[in-house]
Structures are given as structure tokens and as C-alpha cells.
Scaffold this motif. Structure first.
Motif: not given
Length: 398
Positions: A98-100, A114-115, A120-122, A140-141
Motif C-alpha cells: 500500500e505504501g509503495l 521511487v526506489k 522498505l528500509a525507511g 504509507g497510507s
């Protein structure tokens, strides 16, 4: 929702409707004015002045002030952590998807990349901090990203600013937001999420269709549109998190279905180019030579379909079948075995079989499976036909 319409609290409805109209109007005609902030302030003032909370309008209510304690939760053993491991993996996958998705949506709008690894690390670092602070799962809503983007955020500075303001609010300003009507809060989210309803993209996906695709793939001709609708309905009917999973599942099913039914085109030569006779109806094909092209990789899912299609294209006049492998980027063991079986079947019918223009991966796989010696492979289609003609001439001479 329809069932409970008679239970509507009309004062709450009016507060929400006014807040939504206010935010949309300011966004449309006064974009420099922060419409969401204005709606929140007016909603809080309305509760204070008119006592809306005493008249049935629900408000946010009590919010504990102060910062949470930092550290691992007390009273939790290792068995509890192990029991949460499986569900945590599921939450990770869904939350990251969802965030990606939200990040890529706004990256496309703003024209940057976007990497996924950095995202994912963040996300992992944020959840470590949240877990050690007695917080909830962080992701990441889509709706909150829409609110942030609608407010004009352009960089990560907006996130840092929000973090500082949240700390200040938790320490000193929680009392102000306790009187915020929930209908006003909902209006702010609705106004932001409306921008994510992209009818134009759905119309564009629906338009990616031709009668030829319909003939080849049937109902799966509009694969992208079907996957988009499935994801959208998944979000609307189930929730934000299951929606992307449903969309991915439908995409995979459609991919497998389309891969299992590749188009097998009959080719004819015009000048130095071999073209699909279905697309060039004026192009005559040699009756004794069947040149075909499989517009897909050759694998277990489509090997039977490809074999049956090639057999069906052969007629009583066919003497040689040439498979143009240039459009088949790979072949698996099942498909390699199918090619050998097809050669045997055609040989029993008195028809030759040759492969032309195979690429490196196909050639390597055939060699490793041991099927290459049983198949006749030529650099070009013309070379394959010339080899057939030489063999036919030698046979006639004998």
C-alpha cells in the motif's frame, strides 16, 4: 449504508457536508488557502459556540497528552513475539504494497522515481521507532498521503514538519482537537481521496483493446482494465489492504491465462521481411511451406496449445514447417520436449520440421536438455526453407 439511512443524524450530516463543500470550494477557487485547516478550525469553533457535541454530533473526544514511554513493552515474553511473527510478515507485505503504491502514484504525478529498497528500509526504521514507542504499525497510507499532497507537500521536509507539529500537539494542544467533529475530519479525508479517483486512467485502460486481441485472448483481452477494476472493487468492498492483493491475484491469473494461449501466427514473405498473414490479408503464403511464429516464450503452460495450433495449421499440401523462434525469448524443459514430440508427429505425416532464428537462451536450454541434436536449427527462415528444398531435391534425384 443504505440500510441505515433512516438513522441519519442530520446535524452531523450538515456539518460534514458543509466541511466538505468548504474544502472543495477553497481548493478550487482559492488554492493558496489551506482549506482543510480552515474547515478544522471552523468545526472546532462550531462545537464550542453552538454546543454541537450536546446535540448528537460526535467529536474526536479525549486525547491523552504527553509523549509515550520508550522501550520494549512490559509483560511480553519471547513466545508472544514468536506468535506474532507470522502475522507481522503479512502486515509487512500488505503495508509495504500500500505504501509503495501511494508513493508511486504521487511520484508519477510529480515526475520523480521511487526506489523500493529505500522505501522498505525507511518503513522498517519507522516501525522500529513506533514499536519502541508503543505506537501502531506504520505504513504509507494512501488517504494520509493524499491529505499531505493536497496541502502542497513537495518533499520529505513535510514529513519532518508534521513530526515536529505532532510532538508539539501531543505536549500542548491535544485539548484543541478533542472538540473536532468526526464529520469534519471525515470531510478532510474525503476531499483528499477524491483526487485519487482517476476515471481517465480507467477509460484509457478500457480503450486498450482490438478485435484481434479479443480473438486471441477472449475476455482476457482487457487484462489491465480487469486488474484495475478488481483492485478498485477489492478496496471498496473489503478494505484498503486486501484491495491491492486482489488486484495482484487477478493480474497473475490473467498473465497465466494469456501466457497459456499465445498467438501462433502464420508468416509470409514480403521483400526481406516475414509478416503475419492475418494482419496482411493480401500476402499469399506458400502452400507447401508453413512458417509460424509463437508470440510468447515456450513453457509448460502453453506447450500443448502451441503444438495443437501448429498441427491445425498444417494441410495436405504442407511439406515443411518452420518455427520462427525469434519472438520466443525462452523455452523450458516441457516445451523442449514438446518440440521433439511435434517433430515426430509431423514426420509421421510426411512433413519436415525446422527451427529458425533461435536466440541464445532457447539454444542453451535445448542443448542442456539434450534435445538439440534431435531438432534441426537454422540461422534464418530462408536457410531453413533452402535446407528443406535441397533435401527434397536430393530425395527426388535418388
Amino acid at each position: 449504508m443504505i440500510k441505515h439511512l433512516p438513522d441519519t443524524n442530520w446535524l452531523t450530516f450538515l456539518v460534514g457536508a458543509f466541511s466538505l463543500i468548504l474544502v472543495l470550494v477553497l481548493k478550487r477557487w482559492l488554492p493558496l488557502v489551506p482549506g482543510s485547516l480552515v474547515a478544522v478550525i471552523l468545526g472546532i469553533l462550531a462545537v464550542w459556540v453552538f454546543g454541537l457535541d450536546e446535540k448528537g454530533v460526535k467529536i474526536v473526544g479525549h486525547i491523552d497528552s504527553g509523549l509515550p514511554a520508550f522501550g520494549l513493552p512490559t509483560g511480553v515474553g519471547w513466545r508472544d513475539y514468536l506468535s506474532l511473527f507470522g502475522p507481522a510478515i503479512g502486515v509487512l507485505l500488505i503495508g509495504f504494497a500500500e505504501g509503495l503504491g501511494a508513493a508511486k502514484t504521487y511520484a508519477t504525478k510529480a515526475g520523480y522515481e521511487v526506489k523500493a529498497n529505500r522505501e522498505l528500509a525507511g518503513l522498517g526504521a519507522a516501525n522500529l521507532g513506533s514499536g519502541l514507542s508503543s505506537g501502531m504499525v506504520v505504513n504509507g497510507s494512501l488517504s494520509k498521503t493524499a491529505v499531505n499532497g493536497g496541502a502542497g507537500a513537495k518533499s520529505q521536509v513535510s514529513g519532518l514538519t508534521v513530526a515536529v507539529l505532532v510532538i508539539i500537539t501531543l505536549l500542548f494542544l491535544t485539548g484543541l482537537f478533542e472538540s473536532l467533529p468526526e464529520a469534519t475530519l471525515a470531510a478532510v479525508v474525503i476531499a483528499a481521496v477524491i483526487e485519487l479517483v482517476d476515471i481517465g486512467s480507467l477509460r484509457r485502460l478500457y480503450g486498450v483493446w482490438t478485435a484481434r486481441l479479443e480473438q486471441i485472448y477472449g475476455h482476457a483481452a482487457r487484462a489491465d482494465f480487469a486488474a484495475a477494476i478488481a483492485a478498485m472493487l477489492g478496496v471498496l468492498i473489503f478494505d484498503t489492504l486486501p484491495g491491492p492483493v486482489i488486484g495482484i491475484a487477478v493480474s497473475m491469473l490473467l498473465l497465466i491465462y494469456r501466457s497459456s494461449r499465445p498467438h501462433v501466427a502464420r508468416l509470409a514473405k514480403r521483400g526481406e521481411v516475414w509478416l503475419d498473414t492475418d494482419r496482411h490479408l493480401d500476402l499469399p503464403a506458400r502452400p507447401d511451406a508453413l512458417v509460424v511464429r509463437v508470440e510468447s516464450g515456450l513453457m509448460f503452460a502453453n506447450s500443448d496449445h502451441v503444438k495443437s495450433q501448429i498441427e491445425a495449421l498444417c494441410t495436405e499440401q504442407t511439406k515443411i514447417v518452420v518455427l520462427d523462434a525469434e519472438t520466443s525469448p525462452y523455452v523450458d524443459v516441457t516445451a523442449a520436449t514438446m518440440l521433439v514430440e511435434l517433430r515426430s508427429i509431423l514426420t509421421r505425416r510426411g512433413i519436415g520440421f525446422r527451427i529458425a532464428r533461435d536466440i541464445g537462451q532457447v539454444r542453451d536450454t535445448l542443448r542442456q536438455t539434450g534435445d538439440a541434436p534431435m531438432l534441426e536449427i537454422d540461422p534464418t527462415i530462408d536457410d531453413a526453407l533452402a535446407a528443406y528444398e535441397r533435401r527434397a531435391a536430393d530425395g527426388n534425384a535418388e
